[in-house]
Design an enzyme around this catalytic site. Structure first.
Site, mmCIF file in Angstrom:
data_model
loop_
_atom_site.group_PDB
_atom_site.id
_atom_site.type_symbol
_atom_site.label_atom_id
_atom_site.label_comp_id
_atom_site.label_asym_id
_atom_site.label_seq_id
_atom_site.Cartn_x
_atom_site.Cartn_y
_atom_site.Cartn_z
ATOM 1 N N GLU A 56 0.673 -0.796 -0.193
ATOM 2 C CA GLU A 56 0.025 -0.244 0.495
ATOM 3 C C GLU A 56 1.132 1.181 -0.058
ATOM 4 O OE1 GLU A 56 -4.630 0.776 1.113
ATOM 5 O OE2 GLU A 56 -3.232 -0.254 -1.364
ATOM 6 N N THR B 155 -7.050 8.352 -5.766
ATOM 7 C CA THR B 155 -6.258 8.207 -4.397
ATOM 8 C C THR B 155 -5.925 9.592 -3.607
ATOM 9 O OG1 THR B 155 -6.123 5.926 -3.538
ATOM 10 C CG2 THR B 155 -5.762 7.242 -2.516
#
Length: 312
Positions: free
Chosen positions: A135, A187
Protein backbone atom coordinates in the site's frame (compact mmCIF):
# COMPACT_ATOMS: atom_id res chain seq x y z
CA UNK A 1 6.99 -26.27 5.42
CA UNK A 2 6.57 -24.97 1.89
CA UNK A 3 4.40 -27.00 -0.46
CA UNK A 4 6.09 -28.84 -3.36
CA UNK A 5 7.14 -27.15 -6.62
CA UNK A 6 4.18 -27.03 -8.99
CA UNK A 7 1.58 -26.69 -6.21
CA UNK A 8 -1.05 -23.99 -6.76
CA UNK A 9 -3.32 -22.23 -4.29
CA UNK A 10 -5.95 -19.57 -4.81
CA UNK A 11 -6.96 -16.81 -2.38
CA UNK A 12 -9.81 -14.29 -2.43
CA UNK A 13 -9.60 -10.93 -0.63
CA UNK A 14 -12.77 -8.87 -0.18
CA UNK A 15 -13.38 -5.22 -0.89
CA UNK A 16 -13.39 -2.81 2.01
CA UNK A 17 -15.14 0.42 2.91
CA UNK A 18 -12.92 2.81 4.83
CA UNK A 19 -13.20 5.95 6.95
CA UNK A 20 -16.91 5.29 7.73
CA UNK A 21 -17.46 8.95 8.40
CA UNK A 22 -15.03 10.50 10.86
CA UNK A 23 -12.54 7.60 10.94
CA UNK A 24 -10.12 8.87 8.28
CA UNK A 25 -7.33 6.26 7.87
CA UNK A 26 -8.61 4.69 11.10
CA UNK A 27 -11.81 2.70 10.42
CA UNK A 28 -12.39 0.01 7.80
CA UNK A 29 -15.02 -2.63 7.11
CA UNK A 30 -14.86 -5.77 4.95
CA UNK A 31 -17.54 -6.08 2.26
CA UNK A 32 -18.93 -9.36 0.95
CA UNK A 33 -19.55 -10.14 -2.71
CA UNK A 34 -16.66 -8.34 -4.41
CA UNK A 35 -12.90 -8.62 -4.29
CA UNK A 36 -9.69 -9.76 -5.97
CA UNK A 37 -8.41 -13.30 -6.50
CA UNK A 38 -4.79 -14.41 -6.73
CA UNK A 39 -3.51 -17.77 -7.94
CA UNK A 40 -0.05 -18.54 -6.56
CA UNK A 41 2.13 -21.34 -7.89
CA UNK A 42 5.37 -22.65 -6.38
CA UNK A 43 8.16 -22.49 -8.96
CA UNK A 44 11.80 -23.58 -8.89
CA UNK A 45 13.41 -20.18 -9.50
CA UNK A 46 13.55 -18.09 -6.28
CA UNK A 47 11.69 -14.78 -6.17
CA UNK A 48 8.27 -13.49 -7.17
CA UNK A 49 6.98 -13.38 -10.73
CA UNK A 50 3.70 -11.88 -11.95
CA UNK A 51 2.51 -13.97 -14.89
CA UNK A 52 -0.90 -12.41 -15.52
CA UNK A 53 -3.16 -9.53 -14.56
CA UNK A 54 -6.76 -9.85 -15.72
CA UNK A 55 -9.83 -7.65 -15.38
CA UNK A 56 -7.97 -4.35 -14.94
CA UNK A 57 -8.47 -2.99 -18.44
CA UNK A 58 -4.73 -3.06 -19.03
CA UNK A 59 -3.93 -0.19 -16.67
CA UNK A 60 -2.12 -1.90 -13.81
CA UNK A 61 1.62 -2.66 -13.70
CA UNK A 62 2.43 -6.16 -14.90
CA UNK A 63 5.73 -6.55 -13.07
CA UNK A 64 5.89 -7.96 -9.55
CA UNK A 65 8.05 -5.04 -8.41
CA UNK A 66 5.39 -2.45 -9.28
CA UNK A 67 2.10 -4.26 -8.60
CA UNK A 68 0.74 -4.43 -5.04
CA UNK A 69 0.20 -8.18 -5.40
CA UNK A 70 3.86 -8.75 -6.23
CA UNK A 71 5.14 -6.33 -3.60
CA UNK A 72 3.05 -7.99 -0.88
CA UNK A 73 4.09 -11.47 -2.00
CA UNK A 74 7.78 -10.56 -1.78
CA UNK A 75 7.28 -8.92 1.62
CA UNK A 76 5.48 -12.04 2.87
CA UNK A 77 8.39 -14.27 1.86
CA UNK A 78 10.79 -11.93 3.66
CA UNK A 79 8.55 -11.83 6.73
CA UNK A 80 8.53 -15.63 6.83
CA UNK A 81 12.29 -15.79 6.26
CA UNK A 82 11.85 -18.10 3.27
CA UNK A 83 13.44 -17.80 -0.18
CA UNK A 84 11.30 -19.77 -2.62
CA UNK A 85 9.92 -19.09 -6.08
CA UNK A 86 6.33 -17.96 -6.57
CA UNK A 87 4.43 -17.15 -9.76
CA UNK A 88 1.26 -15.10 -9.39
CA UNK A 89 -1.85 -14.57 -11.47
CA UNK A 90 -4.11 -11.70 -10.42
CA UNK A 91 -7.80 -11.50 -11.31
CA UNK A 92 -9.23 -8.07 -10.53
CA UNK A 93 -12.79 -8.20 -9.30
CA UNK A 94 -12.71 -4.61 -8.05
CA UNK A 95 -12.75 -1.49 -10.18
CA UNK A 96 -9.63 0.64 -9.88
CA UNK A 97 -10.08 4.05 -8.28
CA UNK A 98 -13.41 3.08 -6.77
CA UNK A 99 -12.75 3.75 -3.09
CA UNK A 100 -13.23 0.07 -2.24
CA UNK A 101 -9.65 -0.87 -1.41
CA UNK A 102 -8.73 -2.25 -4.82
CA UNK A 103 -4.95 -2.08 -4.38
CA UNK A 104 -5.28 -3.45 -0.83
CA UNK A 105 -7.35 -6.44 -1.98
CA UNK A 106 -4.68 -7.40 -4.53
CA UNK A 107 -1.99 -7.21 -1.86
CA UNK A 108 -4.03 -9.16 0.69
CA UNK A 109 -4.97 -11.96 -1.74
CA UNK A 110 -1.35 -12.35 -2.84
CA UNK A 111 0.00 -12.29 0.72
CA UNK A 112 -2.43 -14.94 1.92
CA UNK A 113 -1.83 -17.12 -1.15
CA UNK A 114 1.93 -17.05 -0.53
CA UNK A 115 1.35 -17.83 3.14
CA UNK A 116 -0.71 -20.85 2.07
CA UNK A 117 2.13 -22.03 -0.19
CA UNK A 118 4.44 -21.81 2.81
CA UNK A 119 2.13 -23.96 4.94
CA UNK A 120 0.56 -21.00 6.82
CA UNK A 121 3.44 -20.10 9.17
CA UNK A 122 2.08 -16.56 9.61
CA UNK A 123 -1.15 -15.29 11.15
CA UNK A 124 -3.37 -12.88 9.29
CA UNK A 125 -2.38 -10.10 11.69
CA UNK A 126 1.27 -10.76 10.87
CA UNK A 127 0.54 -10.20 7.19
CA UNK A 128 -0.76 -6.67 7.72
CA UNK A 129 2.86 -5.46 7.72
CA UNK A 130 3.57 -7.13 4.36
CA UNK A 131 0.45 -5.63 2.83
CA UNK A 132 1.28 -2.20 4.27
CA UNK A 133 4.51 -2.26 2.26
CA UNK A 134 2.48 -2.74 -0.90
CA UNK A 135 0.00 0.00 0.00
CA UNK A 136 2.81 2.40 0.86
CA UNK A 137 4.22 2.01 -2.65
CA UNK A 138 0.89 2.86 -4.29
CA UNK A 139 -1.52 4.75 -2.04
CA UNK A 140 0.25 5.63 1.20
CA UNK A 141 1.03 3.75 4.40
CA UNK A 142 -2.42 3.25 5.88
CA UNK A 143 -4.07 0.02 7.05
CA UNK A 144 -7.77 0.90 6.99
CA UNK A 145 -8.25 -1.21 3.84
CA UNK A 146 -5.72 -4.03 4.24
CA UNK A 147 -6.65 -4.77 7.87
CA UNK A 148 -10.38 -5.45 7.29
CA UNK A 149 -9.66 -7.25 4.01
CA UNK A 150 -7.33 -9.58 5.91
CA UNK A 151 -9.18 -9.95 9.20
CA UNK A 152 -12.78 -9.41 8.13
CA UNK A 153 -15.37 -7.45 10.06
CA UNK A 154 -14.89 -3.92 11.39
CA UNK A 155 -11.38 -2.81 12.28
CA UNK A 156 -10.00 0.19 14.14
CA UNK A 157 -6.39 1.05 13.24
CA UNK A 158 -5.06 2.69 16.38
CA UNK A 159 -1.49 3.02 15.07
CA UNK A 160 0.43 2.03 11.95
CA UNK A 161 3.93 2.46 13.44
CA UNK A 162 4.05 0.40 15.56
CA UNK A 163 1.07 -1.49 14.18
CA UNK A 164 -1.91 -1.69 16.54
CA UNK A 165 -5.29 -2.82 15.21
CA UNK A 166 -8.48 -3.57 17.13
CA UNK A 167 -11.47 -5.60 15.96
CA UNK A 168 -14.74 -3.86 16.84
CA UNK A 169 -18.09 -5.60 17.27
CA UNK A 170 -20.63 -4.96 14.52
CA UNK A 171 -24.17 -4.14 15.68
CA UNK A 172 -26.42 -7.08 14.85
CA UNK A 173 -28.49 -7.00 11.68
CA UNK A 174 -26.72 -4.11 9.96
CA UNK A 175 -26.68 -4.21 6.16
CA UNK A 176 -24.41 -2.10 4.02
CA UNK A 177 -25.41 -0.60 0.69
CA UNK A 178 -22.44 0.37 -1.47
CA UNK A 179 -23.18 2.57 -4.48
CA UNK A 180 -20.33 2.93 -6.97
CA UNK A 181 -20.78 5.68 -9.57
CA UNK A 182 -19.30 5.16 -13.03
CA UNK A 183 -16.54 7.62 -12.21
CA UNK A 184 -12.89 7.29 -11.18
CA UNK A 185 -11.33 9.18 -8.29
CA UNK A 186 -7.66 8.36 -7.80
CA UNK A 187 -6.36 8.25 -4.24
CA UNK A 188 -3.68 10.83 -5.03
CA UNK A 189 -6.33 13.30 -6.23
CA UNK A 190 -8.55 12.59 -3.23
CA UNK A 191 -5.67 13.30 -0.84
CA UNK A 192 -4.69 16.50 -2.61
CA UNK A 193 -8.07 18.10 -1.83
CA UNK A 194 -7.69 17.57 1.92
CA UNK A 195 -7.05 20.67 4.04
CA UNK A 196 -3.56 21.32 5.37
CA UNK A 197 -5.01 22.44 8.71
CA UNK A 198 -8.15 21.40 10.60
CA UNK A 199 -10.21 24.02 12.46
CA UNK A 200 -10.55 23.21 16.14
CA UNK A 201 -14.38 22.90 16.03
CA UNK A 202 -14.09 20.34 13.21
CA UNK A 203 -11.50 18.35 15.17
CA UNK A 204 -13.74 18.34 18.23
CA UNK A 205 -16.73 17.24 16.16
CA UNK A 206 -14.87 14.36 14.50
CA UNK A 207 -13.31 13.23 17.78
CA UNK A 208 -16.76 13.09 19.40
CA UNK A 209 -18.22 11.20 16.42
CA UNK A 210 -15.57 8.49 16.37
CA UNK A 211 -15.86 8.04 20.14
CA UNK A 212 -19.64 7.74 19.79
CA UNK A 213 -19.24 5.32 16.87
CA UNK A 214 -17.08 2.94 18.90
CA UNK A 215 -19.47 3.21 21.86
CA UNK A 216 -22.43 2.40 19.59
CA UNK A 217 -20.61 -0.67 18.24
CA UNK A 218 -20.09 -2.06 21.72
CA UNK A 219 -23.58 -1.23 23.00
CA UNK A 220 -25.51 -2.00 19.80
CA UNK A 221 -27.21 1.39 20.06
CA UNK A 222 -28.28 2.05 16.46
CA UNK A 223 -29.70 5.46 17.30
CA UNK A 224 -26.28 6.57 18.54
CA UNK A 225 -24.66 4.73 15.63
CA UNK A 226 -26.73 6.77 13.17
CA UNK A 227 -25.68 10.03 14.84
CA UNK A 228 -22.01 9.03 14.62
CA UNK A 229 -21.60 8.73 10.82
CA UNK A 230 -20.46 12.31 10.44
CA UNK A 231 -17.33 13.97 9.10
CA UNK A 232 -16.54 17.64 9.23
CA UNK A 233 -13.13 17.35 7.55
CA UNK A 234 -12.57 14.77 4.78
CA UNK A 235 -15.92 13.72 3.29
CA UNK A 236 -17.11 17.25 2.42
CA UNK A 237 -13.99 17.82 0.29
CA UNK A 238 -14.12 14.43 -1.39
CA UNK A 239 -17.83 14.65 -2.10
CA UNK A 240 -17.04 17.63 -4.32
CA UNK A 241 -15.09 15.26 -6.60
CA UNK A 242 -18.16 13.04 -7.12
CA UNK A 243 -20.75 14.46 -9.50
CA UNK A 244 -24.10 14.02 -7.79
CA UNK A 245 -22.44 12.58 -4.67
CA UNK A 246 -23.93 15.05 -2.21
CA UNK A 247 -27.40 14.53 -3.66
CA UNK A 248 -26.99 10.75 -3.46
CA UNK A 249 -26.01 10.90 0.22
CA UNK A 250 -28.97 13.17 0.95
CA UNK A 251 -31.27 10.76 -0.91
CA UNK A 252 -29.92 7.77 1.02
CA UNK A 253 -30.55 9.48 4.35
CA UNK A 254 -34.03 10.60 3.27
CA UNK A 255 -34.78 6.98 2.30
CA UNK A 256 -34.01 5.82 5.84
CA UNK A 257 -30.29 5.05 5.92
CA UNK A 258 -28.76 5.16 9.40
CA UNK A 259 -25.77 6.98 7.96
CA UNK A 260 -24.18 7.60 4.59
CA UNK A 261 -20.89 9.03 3.36
CA UNK A 262 -17.97 8.56 0.98
CA UNK A 263 -16.02 5.30 1.07
CA UNK A 264 -12.30 5.96 1.25
CA UNK A 265 -11.11 8.16 -1.59
CA UNK A 266 -14.42 7.69 -3.41
CA UNK A 267 -16.31 7.77 -5.64
CA UNK A 268 -18.12 4.84 -3.96
CA UNK A 269 -20.68 5.83 -1.36
CA UNK A 270 -21.90 3.70 1.51
CA UNK A 271 -25.07 3.62 3.56
CA UNK A 272 -25.71 1.64 6.75
CA UNK A 273 -29.22 0.18 6.90
CA UNK A 274 -31.32 -1.79 9.37
CA UNK A 275 -32.33 -4.55 6.93
CA UNK A 276 -31.81 -5.95 3.45
CA UNK A 277 -35.13 -4.51 2.31
CA UNK A 278 -34.24 -1.04 3.57
CA UNK A 279 -30.81 -1.30 1.94
CA UNK A 280 -32.43 -2.04 -1.42
CA UNK A 281 -34.71 0.99 -1.02
CA UNK A 282 -31.82 3.24 0.03
CA UNK A 283 -29.63 2.08 -2.86
CA UNK A 284 -32.37 2.82 -5.40
CA UNK A 285 -32.82 6.31 -3.99
CA UNK A 286 -29.08 7.02 -4.18
CA UNK A 287 -28.89 5.66 -7.72
CA UNK A 288 -31.81 7.81 -8.80
CA UNK A 289 -30.08 10.88 -7.37
CA UNK A 290 -26.87 10.08 -9.24
CA UNK A 291 -28.80 9.42 -12.44
CA UNK A 292 -30.47 12.82 -12.13
CA UNK A 293 -26.94 14.24 -12.29
CA UNK A 294 -26.08 12.21 -15.38
CA UNK A 295 -24.15 9.48 -13.55
CA UNK A 296 -24.93 5.76 -13.71
CA UNK A 297 -23.87 3.48 -10.88
CA UNK A 298 -23.64 -0.07 -9.57
CA UNK A 299 -24.90 -1.38 -6.24
CA UNK A 300 -23.50 -3.96 -3.86
CA UNK A 301 -25.47 -5.04 -0.79
CA UNK A 302 -23.58 -6.78 1.99
CA UNK A 303 -23.97 -7.78 5.61
CA UNK A 304 -21.94 -5.38 7.73
CA UNK A 305 -20.04 -8.25 9.37
CA UNK A 306 -18.16 -10.26 6.72
CA UNK A 307 -15.18 -12.62 6.59
CA UNK A 308 -11.78 -11.51 5.41
CA UNK A 309 -9.32 -13.18 3.04
CA UNK A 310 -9.79 -16.89 2.47
CA UNK A 311 -8.67 -19.78 0.29
CA UNK A 312 -11.01 -20.53 -2.61
Amino acid sequence: MALPIGTTVRAFAPASVSNLGSGFDVLGLAVDGAGDTVLARRIAEPGVRLDAVRGDGGVLPTTAEANTAGIAAKATLELAGVDIGVALELDKGLPIGSGLGSSAASAVAASWAVNLLLGKPLRKRDLIEACLEAEAAIAGRHADNVAPSLLGGLVLVRRVDPLDVVRLPVPQGLVLAVITPDLVVHTKMAREVLPDAIPLPSLVSNTADIAAFVTACFTGDLTLFARSIGDAVVAPKRTELIRGGAHAIEAALAAGALGSSVSGAGPSLFAFCRSQRQAEHVARAAQDALRANGVESRVLLSPADCPGVRQV
